[in-house]
Write a protein that holds these residues in place. Structure first.
Motif, PDB file in Angstrom:
ATOM      1  N   TYR A  28       0.752  -1.207   0.023  1.00  0.00           N
ATOM      2  CA  TYR A  28      -0.104  -0.095  -0.148  1.00  0.00           C
ATOM      3  C   TYR A  28       0.989   1.129   0.092  1.00  0.00           C
ATOM      4  O   TYR A  28       1.799   1.219   0.951  1.00  0.00           O
ATOM      5  N   TYR A  29       0.728   2.178  -0.865  1.00  0.00           N
ATOM      6  CA  TYR A  29       1.401   3.538  -1.042  1.00  0.00           C
ATOM      7  C   TYR A  29       0.658   4.594  -0.631  1.00  0.00           C
ATOM      8  O   TYR A  29      -0.341   5.253  -0.999  1.00  0.00           O
ATOM      9  N   PRO A  30       1.163   5.201   0.501  1.00  0.00           N
ATOM     10  CA  PRO A  30       0.555   6.600   0.961  1.00  0.00           C
ATOM     11  C   PRO A  30       1.234   7.731   0.711  1.00  0.00           C
ATOM     12  O   PRO A  30       1.562   8.581   1.613  1.00  0.00           O
ATOM     13  N   TRP A  31       1.602   7.814  -0.547  1.00  0.00           N
ATOM     14  CA  TRP A  31       2.505   8.910  -1.008  1.00  0.00           C
ATOM     15  C   TRP A  31       2.063   9.743  -1.988  1.00  0.00           C
ATOM     16  O   TRP A  31       2.404  10.861  -2.504  1.00  0.00           O
ATOM     17  N   TYR A  32       0.683   9.710  -2.203  1.00  0.00           N
ATOM     18  CA  TYR A  32       0.128  10.736  -3.201  1.00  0.00           C
ATOM     19  C   TYR A  32      -0.532  11.947  -2.496  1.00  0.00           C
ATOM     20  O   TYR A  32      -0.952  11.959  -1.371  1.00  0.00           O
ATOM     21  N   GLY A  33      -0.526  13.301  -3.069  1.00  0.00           N
ATOM     22  CA  GLY A  33      -0.888  14.368  -2.839  1.00  0.00           C
ATOM     23  C   GLY A  33      -1.624  15.250  -3.987  1.00  0.00           C
ATOM     24  O   GLY A  33      -1.274  14.913  -4.982  1.00  0.00           O
ATOM     25  N   THR A  34      -2.351  16.069  -3.389  1.00  0.00           N
ATOM     26  CA  THR A  34      -2.952  17.000  -4.403  1.00  0.00           C
ATOM     27  C   THR A  34      -2.948  18.579  -3.966  1.00  0.00           C
ATOM     28  O   THR A  34      -2.417  18.727  -2.806  1.00  0.00           O
ATOM     29  N   SER A  35      -2.989  19.307  -4.780  1.00  0.00           N
ATOM     30  CA  SER A  35      -2.716  20.616  -4.711  1.00  0.00           C
ATOM     31  C   SER A  35      -3.577  21.254  -3.786  1.00  0.00           C
ATOM     32  O   SER A  35      -3.144  21.994  -2.870  1.00  0.00           O
ATOM     33  N   SER A  36      -4.796  20.914  -3.640  1.00  0.00           N
ATOM     34  CA  SER A  36      -5.884  21.306  -2.734  1.00  0.00           C
ATOM     35  C   SER A  36      -5.726  20.944  -1.336  1.00  0.00           C
ATOM     36  O   SER A  36      -5.732  21.739  -0.409  1.00  0.00           O
ATOM     37  N   ALA A  37      -5.166  19.596  -1.198  1.00  0.00           N
ATOM     38  CA  ALA A  37      -5.059  19.085   0.101  1.00  0.00           C
ATOM     39  C   ALA A  37      -3.585  19.300   0.882  1.00  0.00           C
ATOM     40  O   ALA A  37      -3.431  19.262   1.966  1.00  0.00           O
ATOM     41  N   ASP A  38      -2.701  19.458  -0.238  1.00  0.00           N
ATOM     42  CA  ASP A  38      -1.212  19.228   0.322  1.00  0.00           C
ATOM     43  C   ASP A  38      -0.355  20.365  -0.129  1.00  0.00           C
ATOM     44  O   ASP A  38       0.905  20.319   0.132  1.00  0.00           O
ATOM     45  N   GLY A  39      -1.044  21.076  -1.072  1.00  0.00           N
ATOM     46  CA  GLY A  39      -0.377  22.142  -1.619  1.00  0.00           C
ATOM     47  C   GLY A  39       0.175  22.043  -3.022  1.00  0.00           C
ATOM     48  O   GLY A  39       0.722  23.314  -3.509  1.00  0.00           O
ATOM     49  N   SER A  40       0.440  20.735  -3.293  1.00  0.00           N
ATOM     50  CA  SER A  40       0.966  20.410  -4.624  1.00  0.00           C
ATOM     51  C   SER A  40       0.666  19.095  -4.929  1.00  0.00           C
ATOM     52  O   SER A  40       0.309  18.389  -4.019  1.00  0.00           O
TER      53      SER A  40
END
Length: 334
Positions: A28-40
């Motif tokens: 399982y990979y917990p490394w994803y981010g979005t601009s709205s939630a994580d700034g980029s």
């Protein structure tokens, strides 16, 4: 009487954990981010891609681009993991203070709520040593109660170094440390507790029987890795492709794991979108100039029904594995 004696011999030939019953684990990979939630965008933009239309994957998530920091996303994923009959998630972990480490509390909490075990997949982070891994194990065990550890690329370090640190790698009872390798002799020399393969291209189902036989001869646990296919062209530029064949690739690897007398089965992967090994739901999508692949046609399913096809099939094979007595493999559900 002869059958009883054969059964006793077989039971003595494999580790105690195998006799107690097998476990299905997914990476399982917990490394994803979005601009709205994580700034980029994190990871979706890997290798020069420009989300949200252009992402570092040949497939597109059915729920859209998500943040691994989003509690609602994590909870929904754990619900899918549990529904697929998966007992454990092996969380990709890149060292103390990494984004993956900071997300561990939410993941561990959501997994516990669903009755899912949490393991750590310790990756080759910068500055990793055997001593640092021993410290990591103590930290993850003490903080989250994690007892199972998968070490990726363990032989970046000599087996003798692992063997010397064996007591430090087992700070409390019942810890199990797996080496990612098909070399059972090297794993035994390093005093690992078991082996797993992860790489479903290099280690196809045809290698599982030999691997598990050699592992059991060395008194090691065997947890070969099954997967639906591999396509990392957009994720890393790797030209190698292992086609899904509408589900046939996944079925073939599961059958091979079952007849290999595997103690546990590991799945590559729940959501490694870069390498196209994910079983997380995907949607057919045409964005910008690229038409993303989908699961359409897998096991005769099409449209919305195909999006979750690999989770449904994982439940089927997990049930078969959970109902299969050790050393008495079968390949159909009962």
């Amino acid at each position: 009487m002869r059958l009883l004696l054969i059964g006793l011999v077989v039971a003595l030939a494999v580790p105690a954990n195998a006799v107690a019953g097998g476990r299905v684990s997914a990476f399982y990979y917990p490394w994803y981010g979005t601009s709205s939630a994580d700034g980029s965008y994190q990871h979706w933009s890997q290798d020069g891609h420009a989300p949200p239309n252009d992402i570092a994957s040949a497939y597109y998530p059915a729920i859209g681009l998500y943040s691994s920091s989003d509690a609602l996303v994590i909870d929904a994923q754990m619900s899918e993991v549990r529904g697929a009959g998966i007992d454990e998630i092996a969380v990709s972990w890149w060292g103390k203070g990494s984004p993956e480490d900071l997300r561990m509390p939410a993941i561990a909490g959501a997994a516990a709520t669903r009755g899912i075990l949490v393991a750590a997949h310790i990756e080759p982070y910068r500055g990793r040593t055997v001593d640092s891994i021993a410290s990591d194990i103590a930290y993850l065990t003490g903080t989250y109660g994690i007892k199972t550890f998968y070490i990726y690329q363990p032989f970046d370090f000599a087996p003798s170094i692992w063997a010397d640190d064996h007591p430090l790698l087992h700070p409390v009872p019942d810890i199990t440390v797996y080496a990612q390798t098909a070399l059972a002799g090297a794993a035994a020399s390093a005093r690992f507790d078991g082996v797993y393969t992860y790489d479903i291209v290099t280690y196809g189902g045809n290698t599982f029987h030999r691997l598990c036989a050699e592992a059991h001869a060395m008194h090691l646990l065997c947890a070969p890795s099954v997967g639906p296919g591999y396509n990392a062209k957009r994720g890393s530029g790797d030209p190698v492709v292992k086609p899904r064949k509408r589900g046939q690739t996944y079925d073939a690897m599961w059958r091979a794991a079952l007849v290999s007398a595997a103690d546990n089965v590991t799945i590559t992967s729940f959501n490694e979108w870069h390498e196209g090994t994910q079983i997380e739901p995907a949607v057919a999508r045409h964005r910008a100039s690229y038409r993303y692949l989908s699961y359409d046609g897998a096991w005769g399913l099409h449209g919305a029904a195909a999006e979750s096809a690999y989770l449904v099939r994982t439940r089927y094979w997990s049930d078969v594995f959970h109902r299969t007595p050790p050393a008495q493999p079968k390949t159909t559900a009962s």
